[in-house]
Design a protein around this motif. Structure first.
Motif, PDB file in Angstrom:
ATOM      1  N   GLY A  49      17.781  45.631 -30.897  1.00 46.45           N
ATOM      2  CA  GLY A  49      17.462  46.763 -30.012  1.00 46.45           C
ATOM      3  C   GLY A  49      15.974  46.848 -29.698  1.00 46.45           C
ATOM      4  N   ALA A  50      15.147  46.600 -30.703  1.00 42.94           N
ATOM      5  CA  ALA A  50      13.698  46.631 -30.473  1.00 42.94           C
ATOM      6  C   ALA A  50      13.270  45.516 -29.524  1.00 42.94           C
ATOM      7  CB  ALA A  50      12.962  46.530 -31.818  1.00 42.94           C
ATOM      8  N   ASP A  51      13.886  44.319 -29.656  1.00 36.67           N
ATOM      9  CA  ASP A  51      13.555  43.208 -28.753  1.00 36.67           C
ATOM     10  C   ASP A  51      13.931  43.538 -27.317  1.00 36.67           C
ATOM     11  OD1 ASP A  51      12.505  41.759 -30.812  1.00 36.67           O
ATOM     12  OD2 ASP A  51      14.367  40.596 -31.181  1.00 36.67           O
ATOM     13  N   ARG A  52      15.118  44.154 -27.140  1.00 37.37           N
ATOM     14  CA  ARG A  52      15.529  44.496 -25.774  1.00 37.37           C
ATOM     15  C   ARG A  52      14.537  45.466 -25.128  1.00 37.37           C
ATOM     16  NH1 ARG A  52      20.765  44.669 -28.069  1.00 37.37           N
ATOM     17  NH2 ARG A  52      20.656  46.930 -28.213  1.00 37.37           N
ATOM     18  N   ARG A  53      14.102  46.466 -25.841  1.00 34.17           N
ATOM     19  CA  ARG A  53      13.152  47.425 -25.291  1.00 34.17           C
ATOM     20  C   ARG A  53      11.815  46.744 -24.956  1.00 34.17           C
ATOM     21  NH1 ARG A  53      14.245  52.753 -25.708  1.00 34.17           N
ATOM     22  NH2 ARG A  53      12.025  53.243 -25.776  1.00 34.17           N
ATOM     23  N   ARG A  54      11.361  45.804 -25.827  1.00 32.54           N
ATOM     24  CA  ARG A  54      10.097  45.109 -25.561  1.00 32.54           C
ATOM     25  C   ARG A  54      10.195  44.245 -24.301  1.00 32.54           C
ATOM     26  NH1 ARG A  54       9.491  43.415 -30.141  1.00 32.54           N
ATOM     27  NH2 ARG A  54      10.406  41.334 -29.931  1.00 32.54           N
ATOM     28  N   ALA A 109      19.757  51.948 -21.836  1.00 35.32           N
ATOM     29  CA  ALA A 109      19.466  50.994 -22.897  1.00 35.32           C
ATOM     30  C   ALA A 109      20.588  50.934 -23.927  1.00 35.32           C
ATOM     31  CB  ALA A 109      18.152  51.366 -23.593  1.00 35.32           C
ATOM     32  N   GLY A 110      21.315  51.985 -24.012  1.00 37.30           N
ATOM     33  CA  GLY A 110      22.384  51.967 -25.028  1.00 37.30           C
ATOM     34  C   GLY A 110      21.851  52.356 -26.376  1.00 37.30           C
ATOM     35  N   PRO A 111      22.676  52.553 -27.304  1.00 41.48           N
ATOM     36  CA  PRO A 111      22.244  52.931 -28.667  1.00 41.48           C
ATOM     37  C   PRO A 111      21.489  51.821 -29.328  1.00 41.48           C
ATOM     38  CG  PRO A 111      24.580  52.441 -28.619  1.00 41.48           C
ATOM     39  CD  PRO A 111      24.136  52.408 -27.203  1.00 41.48           C
ATOM     40  N   LEU A 112      20.466  52.209 -30.030  1.00 41.06           N
ATOM     41  CA  LEU A 112      19.696  51.213 -30.766  1.00 41.06           C
ATOM     42  C   LEU A 112      20.453  50.728 -31.990  1.00 41.06           C
ATOM     43  CD1 LEU A 112      16.106  52.748 -30.609  1.00 41.06           C
ATOM     44  CD2 LEU A 112      17.071  50.873 -29.263  1.00 41.06           C
ATOM     45  N   LEU A 113      21.290  51.525 -32.516  1.00 38.90           N
ATOM     46  CA  LEU A 113      22.031  51.133 -33.717  1.00 38.90           C
ATOM     47  C   LEU A 113      23.505  51.107 -33.380  1.00 38.90           C
ATOM     48  CD1 LEU A 113      20.174  53.330 -36.382  1.00 38.90           C
ATOM     49  CD2 LEU A 113      19.867  50.891 -35.863  1.00 38.90           C
ATOM     50  N   PRO A 114      23.950  50.004 -32.767  1.00 38.30           N
ATOM     51  CA  PRO A 114      25.370  49.948 -32.414  1.00 38.30           C
ATOM     52  C   PRO A 114      26.219  49.806 -33.645  1.00 38.30           C
ATOM     53  CG  PRO A 114      24.357  47.832 -31.994  1.00 38.30           C
ATOM     54  CD  PRO A 114      23.248  48.765 -32.453  1.00 38.30           C
ATOM     55  N   ALA A 140      22.055  42.427 -22.122  1.00 31.56           N
ATOM     56  CA  ALA A 140      20.667  42.481 -21.611  1.00 31.56           C
ATOM     57  C   ALA A 140      20.709  42.524 -20.086  1.00 31.56           C
ATOM     58  CB  ALA A 140      19.872  41.261 -22.078  1.00 31.56           C
ATOM     59  N   THR A 141      19.976  43.469 -19.486  1.00 28.36           N
ATOM     60  CA  THR A 141      19.897  43.596 -18.018  1.00 28.36           C
ATOM     61  C   THR A 141      18.760  42.719 -17.495  1.00 28.36           C
ATOM     62  OG1 THR A 141      20.671  45.866 -18.168  1.00 28.36           O
ATOM     63  CG2 THR A 141      19.584  45.207 -16.107  1.00 28.36           C
ATOM     64  N   PRO A 142      19.033  41.759 -16.588  1.00 25.33           N
ATOM     65  CA  PRO A 142      17.959  40.869 -16.091  1.00 25.33           C
ATOM     66  C   PRO A 142      16.936  41.660 -15.302  1.00 25.33           C
ATOM     67  CG  PRO A 142      19.933  40.604 -14.742  1.00 25.33           C
ATOM     68  CD  PRO A 142      20.309  41.467 -15.907  1.00 25.33           C
TER      69      PRO A 142
END
Length: 267
Positions: free
Chosen positions: A33-38, A71-76, A84-86
């Motif tokens: 989740g942290a990688d997706r936000r970055r 973004a969805g939940p960080l803790l699925p 991941a959205t391009p």
């Protein structure tokens, strides 16, 4: 009493039913989740930098910064799938501008000259072309066997000369023609040769002009003739340069002679 409270707390902390159960992949889910936000933040930063560099020349379409709401939940949970959205794509548009300068005038098909529709002005003056000057006469300076410029001895050898007259100059000789029609018919310079030949009354030029011809006929036959008192003078191209002289009474030609163009003391 305090001892009872302490005992109760120990019993509660040691009860396994109050433990929080953590799944084995919880740590990996947090990292993903942290990688997706970055990645989303980096994509947004790069997109706005591209807009600043391209400026007015390049249009950007569909530039939408991703929303944290998607973004969805960080803790699925263990059953959720990470997606991941391009990053949004940038499209470049090129516009073509067609400029028409001075289009053709309707109905003519001819483009206008620079500066507007200018119609050439026709000149109102009509020039009349002058006719070319008459071609000078060209003929050999010859009558019978005699010719202008012929030496005295050669002239005597022709047998065309009659009796000699008295000369006004020691270098000049004057002769009549055989059969003579007058006292002086041939003028001869001992230096330059024959300088003048008077045609007999029956003699005519190569164009049929002689004594008795009208002045009008002489001018028509020799358009280069010029009036000199009672004479019509016609320059003729030859060797030496010479001319016809027509003596007139104003209406008719009375005599014709040939003479060199240059003045001579024997003339």
């Amino acid at each position: 009493m305090n001892d009872d409270f302490d005992d109760e707390l120990r019993r509660l902390f040691s009860d396994d039913r109050l433990d929080v159960q953590v799944t084995s992949d919880a740590t990996d889910a947090v990292v993903r989740g942290a990688d997706r936000r970055r990645r989303r933040r980096n994509a947004v930063t790069a997109t706005f930098a591209l807009v600043a560099l391209v400026g007015a020349g390049v249009g950007l379409s569909q530039l939408r910064p991703p929303s944290d709401d998607t973004a969805g939940p960080l803790l699925p949970t263990s059953s959720s799938t990470a997606s991941a959205t391009p990053p949004p794509s940038a499209s470049t548009y090129t516009s073509t501008v067609t400029v028409t300068v001075d289009p053709p005038t309707a109905g003519t098909g001819t483009p206008n000259p620079p500066g507007g529709n200018t119609t050439p002005k026709s000149s109102s003056k009509s020039s009349t072309a002058k006719p070319p000057p008459p071609t000078p006469e060209a003929a050999p300076p010859v009558w019978s066997k005699l010719s202008l410029g012929m030496s005295y001895d050669d002239a005597m050898a022709t047998g065309e000369l009659g009796n000699a007259g008295a000369g006004t100059n020691e270098n000049c000789r004057y002769h009549g023609l055989k059969p003579g029609n007058g006292y002086v018919d041939v003028y001869i310079s001992l230096i330059t040769g024959i300088v003048r030949i008077n045609l007999p009354d029956s003699g005519k030029t190569s164009k049929g002009i002689g004594a008795g011809s009208t002045v009008a006929d002489a001018k028509a036959a020799y358009p280069t003739a010029t009036q000199n008192g009672s004479q019509l003078v016609v320059p003729v191209i030859g060797t030496p340069q010479w001319k016809y002289v027509f003596e007139t009474n104003g209406t008719n030609v009375t005599a014709v002679y040939m003479r060199v163009a240059a003045d001579d003391q024997c003339l």
